[in-house]
Scaffold this motif. Structure first.
Motif, short mmCIF file in Angstrom:
data_model
loop_
_atom_site.label_atom_id
_atom_site.label_comp_id
_atom_site.label_asym_id
_atom_site.label_seq_id
_atom_site.Cartn_x
_atom_site.Cartn_y
_atom_site.Cartn_z
N HIS A 155 20.80 -15.88 12.07
CA HIS A 155 22.01 -15.62 13.40
C HIS A 155 23.07 -15.55 12.38
O HIS A 155 23.41 -15.89 11.39
CB HIS A 155 21.66 -16.78 14.71
N VAL A 158 17.12 -23.50 10.81
CA VAL A 158 17.12 -22.78 12.02
C VAL A 158 17.39 -20.73 11.68
O VAL A 158 17.39 -21.03 10.27
CB VAL A 158 18.84 -22.84 12.33
N SER A 204 23.42 -31.55 9.69
CA SER A 204 24.45 -30.93 9.96
C SER A 204 25.34 -31.09 10.88
O SER A 204 25.48 -31.45 12.35
CB SER A 204 24.03 -29.29 9.88
N ARG A 226 18.07 -34.35 7.35
CA ARG A 226 19.21 -34.44 7.13
C ARG A 226 19.71 -34.44 9.10
O ARG A 226 19.66 -33.07 9.66
CB ARG A 226 19.37 -32.51 6.48
N GLN A 285 28.72 -29.05 11.99
CA GLN A 285 29.63 -27.93 11.69
C GLN A 285 30.38 -27.59 13.03
O GLN A 285 31.00 -27.90 14.64
CB GLN A 285 28.85 -26.55 12.85
N ASP A 325 27.14 -16.74 13.68
CA ASP A 325 28.22 -17.63 15.01
C ASP A 325 28.61 -16.13 16.10
O ASP A 325 30.19 -16.76 15.25
CB ASP A 325 28.75 -18.43 14.58
N ILE A 357 30.89 -26.70 7.20
CA ILE A 357 29.09 -26.82 7.47
C ILE A 357 29.15 -28.58 6.67
O ILE A 357 29.77 -28.28 5.39
CB ILE A 357 29.01 -26.57 7.48
N LEU A 387 21.40 -23.01 2.89
CA LEU A 387 21.42 -22.66 3.31
C LEU A 387 21.18 -21.06 2.87
O LEU A 387 21.95 -21.12 2.04
CB LEU A 387 22.60 -22.69 3.20
N TYR A 423 18.09 -32.35 11.68
CA TYR A 423 16.92 -31.42 11.53
C TYR A 423 15.60 -32.81 10.51
O TYR A 423 16.24 -33.54 9.76
CB TYR A 423 16.38 -31.03 10.13
N CYS A 460 23.63 -30.96 13.80
CA CYS A 460 21.92 -30.40 14.44
C CYS A 460 21.23 -31.36 13.50
O CYS A 460 21.92 -31.96 12.02
CB CYS A 460 21.58 -29.20 13.21
N HIS A 483 23.54 -16.46 8.93
CA HIS A 483 23.11 -17.32 7.79
C HIS A 483 21.60 -17.50 8.14
O HIS A 483 21.18 -17.79 9.60
CB HIS A 483 23.67 -18.25 8.00
N ARG A 490 34.04 -25.65 14.26
CA ARG A 490 34.65 -24.70 14.40
C ARG A 490 36.12 -24.26 14.95
O ARG A 490 36.00 -25.75 15.92
CB ARG A 490 33.72 -23.67 15.51
O1 LIG Z 1 22.08 -26.87 9.23
C1 LIG Z 1 23.21 -25.80 9.31
O2 LIG Z 1 24.40 -26.22 8.33
C2 LIG Z 1 23.31 -24.99 9.40
C3 LIG Z 1 23.36 -24.96 11.17
C4 LIG Z 1 23.77 -22.93 11.89
O3 LIG Z 1 23.91 -22.12 11.21
C5 LIG Z 1 24.04 -23.11 13.58
O4 LIG Z 1 23.69 -24.58 14.38
O5 LIG Z 1 24.49 -22.35 13.41
#
Ligand SMILES: O=C(O)CCC(=O)C(=O)O
Length: 208
Positions: free
Chosen positions: A127, A124, A199, A197, A201, A129, A143, A152, A117, A115, A185, A203
């Motif tokens: 939500h 965000v 991020s 920024r 992630q 995941d 993350i 966060l 920003y 992501c 989160h 998974r």
């Molecule tokens: O920006 C973040 O660190 C969180 C991103 C996030 O929660 C997501 O993309 O599901």
């Protein structure tokens, strides 16, 4: 990518270097959810930020919200299990996370969602995941955050106090256990003047 990051703004080191994960500190959130935090896991993260900002094929998405279609307030990119990650330090980070959490997670981190920003208007919403196995199984989402610090926030799905974790340049947070099912989160918008920024992630396959 228009946003420009001053090279010396965040980190003076030249080469991106990951530290040891043994400094990770766990916080039990309750309901079987936990977070692990390691500030400054990645040193020399400026190059990573600049390369990701320039090289990743960022997509601006639009989503249906009730009766209208709205811009997703951040740019997105996704790398599947078989895709080459866009920077060697991300490949190293994923391998280090796989090794450190192998016994507890029981499977590998495979995919990387990114992501971007652009400023404090990007965000965000709350939500979990929960697309895929995060809906029904314990799992982990790791993350790595680079660029401007952002908060966060985490809160129990059933209601309760919000936990705030500021994520800075090179910081790692891992959400684990039931976190995606029992907690939510968010990265809220901020009215403070805030730089860009990114991020990343990581998974396991089938967690989205
Ligand atoms: O920006 C973040 O660190 C969180 C991103 C996030 O929660 C997501 O993309 O599901």
């Amino acid at each position: 990518m228009g946003a420009y990051l001053q090279g010396s703004l965040f980190d003076q080191s030249d080469d991106a270097v990951l530290g040891p994960l043994r400094g990770v500190r766990r916080t039990e959130l309750g309901d079987g959810a936990w977070i692990d935090l390691l500030t400054g896991w990645l040193r020399g993260a400026d190059d990573l930020f600049v390369r990701l900002a320039a090289d990743v094929p960022w997509k601006a998405e639009r989503r249906r919200m009730y009766d209208r279609t709205v811009d997703v307030p951040r740019l997105l990119a996704f790398y599947g299990a078989d895709d080459t990650l866009p920077h060697r330090v991300l490949t190293e980070a994923r391998a280090a996370l796989c090794a450190y959490y192998a016994a507890e997670l029981g499977e590998a981190f495979t995919t990387a969602g990114l992501c971007y920003y652009r400023d404090g208007h990007d965000s965000v919403a709350w939500h979990g995941d929960r697309t895929g196995r995060g809906r029904s199984e314990d799992t982990m989402v790791a993350i790595l955050s680079v660029g401007a610090p952002r908060d966060l926030l985490l809160r129990p799905r059933g209601g309760g106090a919000t936990v705030r974790r500021p994520l800075g340049h090179g910081d790692l947070i891992v959400m684990g256990g039931s976190c995606q099912r029992t907690w939510e989160h968010a990265v809220p918008k901020t009215s403070r003047t805030t730089g860009p920024r990114i991020s990343v992630q990581f998974r396991p396959t089938g967690v989205g």
